[in-house]
Scaffold this motif. Structure first.
Motif, PDB file in Angstrom:
ATOM      1  N   TYR A 335       0.726  -1.199   0.012  1.00  0.00           N
ATOM      2  CA  TYR A 335      -0.060  -0.060  -0.034  1.00  0.00           C
ATOM      3  C   TYR A 335       0.867   1.304   0.003  1.00  0.00           C
ATOM      4  N   LEU A 338       1.548   3.443  -3.040  1.00  0.00           N
ATOM      5  CA  LEU A 338       0.832   4.864  -3.697  1.00  0.00           C
ATOM      6  C   LEU A 338       1.024   6.117  -3.171  1.00  0.00           C
ATOM      7  N   LYS A 339       1.773   6.361  -1.968  1.00  0.00           N
ATOM      8  CA  LYS A 339       2.276   7.362  -1.392  1.00  0.00           C
ATOM      9  C   LYS A 339       3.310   7.960  -2.018  1.00  0.00           C
ATOM     10  N   ASN A 341       4.119   6.901  -5.538  1.00  0.00           N
ATOM     11  CA  ASN A 341       3.806   7.103  -7.056  1.00  0.00           C
ATOM     12  C   ASN A 341       2.485   6.429  -7.379  1.00  0.00           C
ATOM     13  N   ASN A 342       1.513   7.108  -7.542  1.00  0.00           N
ATOM     14  CA  ASN A 342       0.391   6.418  -7.773  1.00  0.00           C
ATOM     15  C   ASN A 342       0.181   6.101  -9.386  1.00  0.00           C
ATOM     16  N   GLU A 345      -5.103   5.982 -12.525  1.00  0.00           N
ATOM     17  CA  GLU A 345      -5.851   7.020 -12.775  1.00  0.00           C
ATOM     18  C   GLU A 345      -7.475   6.441 -12.649  1.00  0.00           C
ATOM     19  N   TYR A 365      -5.950   9.606  -3.382  1.00  0.00           N
ATOM     20  CA  TYR A 365      -5.359   9.425  -4.338  1.00  0.00           C
ATOM     21  C   TYR A 365      -5.632   9.809  -5.829  1.00  0.00           C
ATOM     22  N   ILE A 367      -8.198   8.559  -7.782  1.00  0.00           N
ATOM     23  CA  ILE A 367      -8.582   7.582  -8.641  1.00  0.00           C
ATOM     24  C   ILE A 367     -10.214   7.521  -9.288  1.00  0.00           C
TER      25      ILE A 367
END
Length: 394
Positions: A335, A338-339, A341-342, A345, A365, A367
């Motif tokens: 997890y 994501l902090k 690089n996400n 989209e 994030y 999304i």
């Protein structure tokens, strides 16, 4: 019941305008002196509500629709079919809380006679009329209190008692059987004196274990879902039955039916095998989780579980009979990724045993919802927060 609605010209008007907005019809002047614009709108609204839920009614000429609350509260034809399978051929049934009679009509396909009891005299009249349109001659309508009718009936008058107690008392919702109307817990002795079988349809929010402590001689519990939405719980009691209650999870989807049967003793005695995500990911239907088959379903299909409290299952083999959604795992990410690089989209997001809700993750994030990518945010066997990227297997 305004029988002027059944006139040929009125029925033709309703049919010609049934795709239009009921609100629009209600605001216009009625072309008929004995039928108001509000009544025309109500019939059109009834047809629109019935198209998917009650197609037999919707596509039968001359059906009279009741108030919308009666249509909202009635069973769908999909779930009524399940009750039909519970009725022995040629039996005698009493439906104590008949409503719009969907369950009654389906049970009547097997029974020799069904007594339909309904406190609402207008609704009872509508049901009696519609039964003639639908050509179900073995339904007898009683406009009154079904419990009073039962008390006046001789012992062993019926083979089955069917009851759907109201979960709305004084305009508030109740969730305990003892608080519903009628109180089927207190009435069990009366019921068993009149019939050997009792079928009770109760709120899907009801706790099954709690209900089993209140109800006697429960042979089966049916947990019925339609398109992954838990619709009904059915408790089938059999006079003098002593033994282990069988729990049946019924999944209805895309005109198909899947079922899974187990007992609570089996569930308690089953040990789960825990694994990291393998090639396939299995997300159980809500009927399985509501029924409480958290370990039994994984054991039966030979699947590993991600975590004791993460109700997702995994394996290398594709098992199309699994009662739920099946996914092909693309990758598994921590997890924390994501902090930094996400990469996502747009995706369909689900959380299982995860500290944050879907809407929080989407907002945090950025999304967007939709697309062909599925993201499962969950906890794995090592108590790590992970993201499983997967594609749905149709």
């Amino acid at each position: 019941m305004n029988r002027h609605i059944l006139a040929k010209d009125v029925q033709e008007f309703i049919k010609a305008n049934r795709e239009r907005s009921p609100a629009e019809i209600a605001l216009k002047k009625s072309p008929f002196p004995n039928v108001s614009a509000a009544e025309l709108a109500s019939q059109i609204d009834g047809w629109q509500r019935s198209v998917r839920k009650l197609p037999t009614w919707a596509y039968s000429e001359g059906i009279y629709y009741p108030d919308k609350i009666n249509l909202e509260q009635c069973s769908s034809e999909h779930t009524a079919l399940i009750k039909q399978t519970l009725i022995a051929k040629g039996s005698r049934v009493i439906d104590l809380t008949g409503g719009f009679s969907v369950d009654t009509c389906y049970m009547a396909q097997e029974a020799s006679e069904v007594i339909h009891c309904e406190l609402n005299t207008k609704l009872s009249e509508i049901v009696a009329y519609n039964a003639t349109v639908l050509r179900v001659p073995n339904i007898s309508c009683f406009a009154g209190n079904g419990i009073d009718f039962l008390k006046e009936s001789p012992d062993n008058s019926f083979d089955y008692i069917y009851v759907d107690p109201s979960r709305r008392i004084n305009q508030g919702k109740v969730f305990l059987l003892e608080h519903c109307e009628p109180n089927i817990v207190d009435l069990q002795d009366l019921f068993f004196s009149k019939a050997p079988y009792i079928i009770s349809k109760v709120s899907p929010l009801l706790d099954i274990s709690t209900a089993l402590h209140s109800l006697q001689h429960v042979r089966f519990v049916y947990v019925i879902s339609l398109d992954n939405d838990c619709k009904e719980l059915l408790f089938i009691q059999e006079r003098d039955f002593i033994g282990e209650t069988q729990i049946r999870a019924i999944r209805l989807f895309q005109d198909q039916l899947q079922s899974f049967e187990f007992t609570f003793d089996t569930e308690r005695g089953t040990l789960s095998r825990f694994q990291k995500p393998q090639h396939y990911l299995y997300d159980p239907d809500v009927s399985i989780t509501k029924a409480g088959a958290f370990k039994a379903v994984g054991k039966y299909f030979g699947l590993g579980k991600l975590h004791q409290h993460t109700h997702l299952y995994t394996g290398e083999q594709f098992i199309p009979e699994f009662p739920g959604r099946i996914f092909e795992v693309k990758q598994v990410l921590p997890y924390a990724v994501l902090k930094k690089n996400n990469p996502f989209e747009k995706a369909n997001i689900a959380t299982k045993n995860f500290p944050e809700k879907v809407e929080v993750i989407r907002k945090k994030y950025k999304i967007k919802d939709g697309g062909s990518t599925y993201l499962f945010f969950c906890t794995d066997i090592e108590n790590q927060l992970i993201i499983i990227e997967a594609a749905r297997v149709k």
